[in-house]
Design an enzyme around this catalytic site. Structure first.
Site, PDB file in Angstrom:
ATOM      1  N   TRP A 351     -13.876 -39.573   3.260  1.00  0.00           N
ATOM      2  CA  TRP A 351     -12.466 -39.199   3.302  1.00  0.00           C
ATOM      3  C   TRP A 351     -11.738 -39.948   4.414  1.00  0.00           C
ATOM      4  CZ3 TRP A 351     -10.137 -34.689   6.313  1.00  0.00           C
ATOM      5  CH2 TRP A 351     -10.828 -34.442   7.509  1.00  0.00           C
ATOM      6  N   ASP A 352     -12.506 -40.599   5.278  1.00  0.00           N
ATOM      7  CA  ASP A 352     -11.927 -41.425   6.337  1.00  0.00           C
ATOM      8  C   ASP A 352     -10.887 -42.394   5.765  1.00  0.00           C
ATOM      9  OD1 ASP A 352     -14.474 -40.378   6.935  1.00  0.00           O
ATOM     10  OD2 ASP A 352     -14.806 -41.823   8.531  1.00  0.00           O
ATOM     11  N   GLU A 494     -17.430 -29.548  10.244  1.00  0.00           N
ATOM     12  CA  GLU A 494     -18.795 -29.569   9.718  1.00  0.00           C
ATOM     13  C   GLU A 494     -19.770 -28.731  10.535  1.00  0.00           C
ATOM     14  OE1 GLU A 494     -18.576 -33.905   7.488  1.00  0.00           O
ATOM     15  OE2 GLU A 494     -19.206 -33.824   9.590  1.00  0.00           O
ATOM     16  N   LYS A 607     -16.152 -28.715  15.253  1.00  0.00           N
ATOM     17  CA  LYS A 607     -16.484 -30.111  15.506  1.00  0.00           C
ATOM     18  C   LYS A 607     -15.228 -30.956  15.611  1.00  0.00           C
ATOM     19  CE  LYS A 607     -19.011 -34.006  13.409  1.00  0.00           C
ATOM     20  NZ  LYS A 607     -19.843 -34.444  12.268  1.00  0.00           N
ATOM     21  N   GLN A 608     -14.253 -30.686  14.737  1.00  0.00           N
ATOM     22  CA  GLN A 608     -13.078 -31.532  14.652  1.00  0.00           C
ATOM     23  C   GLN A 608     -11.919 -30.746  14.042  1.00  0.00           C
ATOM     24  OE1 GLN A 608     -15.469 -33.897  11.794  1.00  0.00           O
ATOM     25  NE2 GLN A 608     -13.533 -34.259  10.766  1.00  0.00           N
TER      26      GLN A 608
END
Length: 774
Positions: A351-352, A494, A607-608
């Site tokens: 998905w980056d 994640e 995580k993000q």
């Protein structure tokens, strides 16, 4: 040791320098000095060999499986950069003797890497070495190397062995059958390789010119297993210079421009191209490539007037890598998460691409943005296959994608669990399903920014409808609550696996279904021919009523009394611990020194960006207070253990008026690869983070946003930055935007049409130029 102020004059803030060489830190500059052109990328290992060195040559799209138990990856093709240099019979290495004045530079403006130093061997003889190399941006198949060695105080015998070396592998995995090796006219080398499973043939060619003083140096050739090379030997007097020029090229049977040729024809054509390139020589080939780079920079360069010169260098570094990693020449290929700079993530697309890389191309090179989305259209077969295998309809995009027909290629097993010692199962390929929404968002965002109706009719509408059909089939009915849920997923965070009703997943699924219904109605009313084709292909008249019925009952996590949207059904009830130790970490993932993934799953730690990412992508769905409440709640709980995280938080911090934090996050993001840390990039650059750096500058500080189909430019500069200037395209118009603390000025350079946009909540329409005082 890295230096960032080497460039001067026209090269100010264009040069990245390695000012000292330490063998244990080779991976850093191998990756960040990577050279390429989107067709191929070559990791910048030094010409002489050292332990733990990694030599990588990747050709985009040439995926192969090592064996039936492995997943497909970009194979590490034969190397042409290594040289064995013998001085008076002793193999040259910097650690044999002493060296001074060491410098290796990457010129972002021209793409050339230059390395030089003076070296004294154990016998007391001193030599000046200079190495230059580039990958051509003008001829995608060509690279060139120039070497000069000058004995400074005594004569010496110098021998160089150079050729094509197929003895490399992907960390031990050999992807090639040994192929035929030949030499033409006792000068031009050729070696074939064919991948073991995908049966792609690589044609490697190389030729040399070696001169000592004014005399051409004679040669002999040799072959070894998976290797063909030339040997040059000369007695070189003090103050004389031995010069080697090496021109190489690579072609494959997967090349779109050569797929009509037989293998024999491809071999002949590639040798003819090599001979023609060698006839022009290193400097002429470099000049052609530099001209191509000049065209690139003319279209994309950004000016940052900052108190820290590093900021200007950082944005150019990001755009350099965005160009060399992206296969702009062929829409059958995506962008790897490490670009073409290393073996990390096996060259797969995530998905980056749509969320972090695509905005740069959509706003700056829309034709490349379109090509990247055409790749997603061409992988619909794999998306349909994955949906069917999981019992769903429509297009369920793979978490990791490789070649068009490969489908899901995510590895199943990862690193060891700190508690059990067993390999950790990678669940992303099974249940990280928001990738389908991300692809749809990329299509929609591209369409809104470019107005490319041709793309939509050929590809885009079908993707938006197909992904909406998937999500409607993916919903699970909760009889107790009388609503649809999405259970057992991984969201962008994640560190939370097997969760129900992940907010990012549910909201973006809702958006996908809503979009599909909207475009169904539009096509039926306005484009009957397109509608008829897609209706026949996708059974829209049957499927869309299902979407309409289910959309109204899809559960969307609602804000608490404090305005916080639960990240998933259980996140807000998990344990809260002191995260300050991990927020201040030097290396990402330090929480796993103390906890297993299962334990982290029970803590309020991310995580993000997850809910914060939702606020960024679909901000037209949320009011400013909801945006602020969620940022304030989740940012302290986010460790930014993914390189994707910092840019999103920086943009949102800037939106919310915390320009101090926004700039600090920008600084951290810009230093992930380029900064002084010498172990950050061993497996390759962080492609998505580099796209994120562009987004911080243009979408954050520069204020550019496409919100609900409208252009908004509301800049806000941090204290450290006085002004920025950047280009963007909007609806076919090229806009040059200049931002200072006092005002924003927008010049419509192409004047294709009038521009309507929002600046600080006010709407303006102009054709030529607009200045708004801030």
């Amino acid at each position: 040791m890295m230096k960032y102020n080497t460039g001067s004059g026209d090269l100010t803030n264009w040069i990245v320098e390695e000012a000292a060489f330490t063998p244990k830190f080779q991976g850093k500059c191998e990756a960040i000095f990577c050279q390429g052109n989107g067709y191929m990328g070559v990791r910048c290992a030094t010409e002489e060999s050292y332990t733990n060195q990694v030599r990588n040559t990747f050709v985009a799209g040439t995926f192969n499986k090592f064996d039936e138990y492995d997943v497909t990856e970009l194979p590490n093709a034969a190397d042409v950069t290594a040289l064995d240099i013998w001085i008076d019979g002793d193999l040259f290495s910097l650690d044999k003797g002493s060296f001074t004045n060491y410098s290796r530079t990457l010129n972002l403006k021209t793409g050339e890497v230059v390395r030089s130093f003076e070296w004294t061997n154990r016998a007391g003889k001193t030599f000046a070495f200079a190495f230059r190399r580039f990958m051509s941006l003008a001829d995608l198949h060509t690279m060139a190397l120039h070497v000069s060695i000058t004995p400074l105080n005594e004569s010496a015998q110098i021998e160089i062995q150079s050729g094509i070396n197929g003895q490399v592998s992907n960390s031990g995995a050999q992807h090639f059958h040994e192929g035929e090796k030949r030499i033409f006219d006792k000068q031009h080398l050729q070696m074939l390789q064919q991948t073991t499973q995908s049966k792609i043939t690589f044609v490697h060619n190389a030729t040399h010119s070696v001169v000592a003083g004014n005399e051409t140096v004679g040669s002999r050739f040799a072959m070894d297993r998976r290797k063909v090379y030339m040997i040059y030997k000369a007695d070189v007097q003090a103050s004389q210079t031995l010069t080697l020029e090496k021109i190489s090229n690579v072609y494959t049977t997967r090349d779109l421009t050569h797929e009509h040729l037989s293998l024999d024809e491809l071999r002949s054509a590639s040798i003819a191209d090599l001979i023609a390139s060698a006839g022009r020589g290193y400097n002429a080939l470099l000049a052609e490539s530099v001209a191509a780079w000049a065209g690139f920079w003319q279209q994309t360069d950004i000016s940052i007037n900052s108190q820290r010169d590093f900021d200007q260098l950082a944005i150019r570094f990001a755009m350099y890598h965005l160009r060399i990693m992206t296969p702009a020449h062929d829409s059958r290929m995506g962008v790897g998460a490490k670009g073409l700079s290393g073996e990390g993530y096996k060259g797969h697309s995530f998905w980056d691409t749509e969320i972090f890389l695509l905005p740069y191309f959509t706003y700056t090179f829309p034709e490349i943005g379109r090509s990247l989305l055409e790749y997603r259209y061409k992988t619909l077969g794999g998306a349909h296959k994955k949906a069917l295998e999981n019992g769903y309809k429509g297009a369920m995009y793979p978490w990791e994608s490789a070649w068009m027909d490969d489908g899901e290629v995510t590895p199943v097993w990862g690193a060891a669990d700190i508690v059990t010692g067993k390999s950790t199962k990678i669940w992303s390929g099974f249940i990280e399903q928001h990738i389908t929404s991300d692809v749809a968002f990329g299509v929609w965002q591209y369409y809104q920014i470019t107005g490319d109706e041709d793309f939509m009719e050929r590809y885009g509408y079908e993707i938006l409808l197909d992904t909406g059909i998937f999500w409607a089939s993916r919903l699970e009915w909760n009889d107790e609550r009388q609503r649809y849920h999405i259970n057992e997923v991984i969201g962008p965070d994640e560190y939370k696996e097997h969760v129900d009703n992940d907010a990012f997943t549910n909201y973006t699924a809702y958006w996908c279904i809503e979009n599909a219904i909207s475009y169904y109605q539009k096509l039926k009313a306005e484009k009957p021919a397109v509608f008829a084709r897609l209706n026949e292909k996708l059974s829209l008249d049957v499927e869309i009523p299902v979407l309409e019925e289910r959309l109204a009952k899809l559960y969307l996590p609602q804000p608490t009394a404090e305005g916080v949207i639960p990240q998933d059904d259980t996140y807000l009830g998990k344990q809260i611990i002191d995260l300050s130790k991990y927020k201040a970490q030097e290396h990402v993932g330090s929480i796993f020194h103390d906890y297993s993934l299962d334990q982290v799953n029970q803590i309020q730690v991310s995580k993000q960006a997850s809910v914060v990412m939702l606020m960024y992508l679909l901000e037209h769905k949320f009011g400013p207070e909801i945006k602020r409440a969620n940022y304030n709640y989740y940012e302290p709980k986010t460790l930014h253990d993914s390189s994707l995280s910092l840019s999103t938080h920086a943009v949102l911090a800037n939106d919310l008026g915390d320009t101090t934090l926004a700039y600090e996050l920008f600084r951290r993001a810009s230093e992930i690869d380029l900064g002084p840390g010498m172990k950050t990039s061993d497996h390759g650059v962080h492609a998505a983070s580099l796209g994120g750096i562009w987004q911080i500058v243009v979408c954050g500080f520069g204020g550019v946003r496409m919100v609900g189909g409208k252009l908004r430019i509301t800049p806000s500069l941090p204290e450290q930055i006085d002004a920025i200037q950047y280009p963007i395209y909007w609806q076919g118009n090229r806009l040059n935007v200049s931002v200072s603390k006092q005002d924003v000025s927008i010049v419509n350079e192409t004047k294709k049409s009038a521009i309507t946009l929002i600046v600080k909540d006010n709407e303006y329409t102009f054709t030529d130029e607009l200045t708004v005082h801030l």
